[in-house]
Enzyme design. Structure first.
Site, PDB file in Angstrom:
ATOM      1  CE1 TYR A 147      -3.063  -2.961   0.137  1.00 42.55           C
ATOM      2  CE2 TYR A 147      -3.784  -2.270   2.301  1.00 42.55           C
ATOM      3  CZ  TYR A 147      -3.888  -3.121   1.218  1.00 42.55           C
ATOM      4  OH  TYR A 147      -4.820  -4.121   1.236  1.00 42.55           O
ATOM      5  CE  LYS A 196       1.417 -17.739  -1.973  1.00 39.19           C
ATOM      6  NZ  LYS A 196       0.548 -18.909  -1.799  1.00 39.19           N
ATOM      7  CG  ASP A 228      -2.016 -20.073   0.220  1.00 37.31           C
ATOM      8  OD1 ASP A 228      -1.236 -19.910   1.179  1.00 37.31           O
ATOM      9  OD2 ASP A 228      -1.714 -20.721  -0.788  1.00 37.31           O
ATOM     10  CG  ASP A 252      -7.008  -4.186   4.158  1.00 32.29           C
ATOM     11  OD1 ASP A 252      -7.979  -4.076   4.926  1.00 32.29           O
ATOM     12  OD2 ASP A 252      -6.928  -3.588   3.066  1.00 32.29           O
ATOM     13  CG  ASP A 256     -12.214  -6.251   6.441  1.00 28.84           C
ATOM     14  OD1 ASP A 256     -11.967  -5.645   7.502  1.00 28.84           O
ATOM     15  OD2 ASP A 256     -12.613  -5.690   5.406  1.00 28.84           O
TER      16      ASP A 256
END
Ligand code: NAD
Length: 362
Positions: A147, A196, A228, A252, A256
């Protein structure tokens, strides 16, 4: 002890829910012999109306000079509000990014737990959630990664091409890893670091630095999980997690997902922390303009955010426990705002919920 708190009610339901959180802090002060003083500041739409910008230098300075910041929420109805007519940096949410950056807050902490009383709202099957439910915190790095990396879009031979870069240096990783280990030490003592590393260099560095940091905290159990798999495990066996530590974008998404499986967004607090004890505490939900001013908003997420402030900024663990226990007691005794109401319970408004919880503080 005495603490000076910068209070930013914000927009929509912000002023209503923040008032209830202050009611709780006042009661904690009375019972435990502390003094909390409040400095009210404007941010978001309220600041645009008063000063023409979502965050003024004065507000930021006042926040910096406080012991901690309590925020309601900012923003209005994106489709209709006049606050959204200009470019992104003039909109209410720009205040939020500005204050996080100005206060150098790099760690976002979002707990997700299931109250037995609200288990019906959880979208997961009972056999998945099990007897023990779940109780985790997601620690998301807030100021680095994808970001904040360089980005550009080009057109080459008539083909549009977009590039985003994901950069972390070891210091950025270490400082949030330290926070995660410190918080795990106050909880069940387990950190799951999510990355990852089978693909990304930034993740391999992340994993190495987390392992180096772990050597300083021999009492804490550490495991690594690919993102994942983590997304899958969250809905298959959420009870396995205690502190989930991860970078900005993964955090992020996973935070959620974690709040969604609790089924009650009005219940979830959050904290953003930096190097010092000064933190920004706010509910995980937004300003809910659709229900503003009606005395129906659930104040619990903001009240629990105040409890996080007691724990993480002021080191008042006993007082934080008392607030959490009071919330639990209110639920056990059947008090519910509309968003978490089910038949047979006692429906209350924002103010009454605050007063009921304050009454249970011991
Ligand atoms: P929202 O979280 O404000 O509302 C989503 C839904 O949940 C609405 O139906 C709302 O009524 C309900 N809800 C939220 N909090 C509740 C509570 N405490 N009690 C009962 N019901 C509650 O999300 P949204 O509608 O997408 O956004 C509304 C505004 O909030 C937008 O301007 C958005 O940009 C802003 N926002 C701000 C923050 C923040 O300040 N940190 C975070 C998210 C969204």
């Amino acid at each position: 002890m005495e603490f000076q708190i910068a209070v930013i009610p914000g927009d929509g339901i912000g002023p209503e829910i923040v008032t209830e959180a202050m009611k709780i802090l006042d009661k904690v002060g009375e019972v435990y012999g502390h003094t909390f003083t409040y400095k009210k500041l404007l941010m978001g739409g309220a600041s645009i109306d008063a000063y023409g910008v979502p965050l003024t230098e004065e507000t930021l300075e006042a926040a910096k000079n406080s012991d901690s910041v309590l925020l309601g929420a900012v923003g209005g109805n994106v489709g209709t509000s006049r606050w959204y007519q200009g470019p992104p940096e003039t909109r209410p949410e720009a205040g939020l990014l500005g204050i996080r950056k100005g206060l150098e807050l790099f760690a976002n902490i979002r707990p997700a737990w299931l109250y037995r009383e609200l288990a019906d709202a959880c979208p997961l099957k009972t056999e998945i959630v099990g007897e023990k439910g779940f109780d985790m915190v997601i620690m998301r790095e807030l100021t680095g990664g994808l970001y904040f990396g360089e980005r550009h879009t080009t057109v080459e031979n008539g083909v549009r091409k977009a590039v985003d870069t994901l950069v972390y240096d070891e210091n950025e990783i270490r400082r949030i890893a330290v926070k995660a280990f410190e918080i795990a030490a106050k909880r069940s003592g387990k950190v799951t670091s999510v990355d990852k590393a089978n693909v990304l260099d930034s993740s391999r560095l992340w994993r190495a630095v987390v392992d180096e940091t772990a050597r300083e905290y021999p009492g804490i159990q550490v495991e690594h999980m690919l993102v994942d798999n983590a997304a899958m495990q969250l809905v298959m066996d959420p009870g396995q997690f205690d502190v989930v530590l991860t970078e900005n974008m993964f955090g992020d998404i996973l935070s959620d997902e974690a709040s969604e499986i609790t089924g009650s967004i009005g219940m979830l607090p959050s904290a953003s922390l930096g190097k010092t004890k000064l933190g920004l505490y706010e509910p995980s939900h937004g300003s809910a303009p659709d229900i503003a001013g009606k005395d129906i908003a659930n104040p619990i997420a903001t009240i629990l955010s105040a409890a996080m402030m007691l724990r993480y900024s002021f080191d008042l663990d006993r007082e934080a426990d008392a607030v959490e226990a009071a919330v639990q007691q209110a639920l056990t005794d059947g008090y519910r705002t509309g968003d978490i109401y089910s038949e047979g319970c006692r429906k209350v408004g924002t103010r009454e919920m605050g007063s009921v919880i304050a009454g249970y503080i011991r």
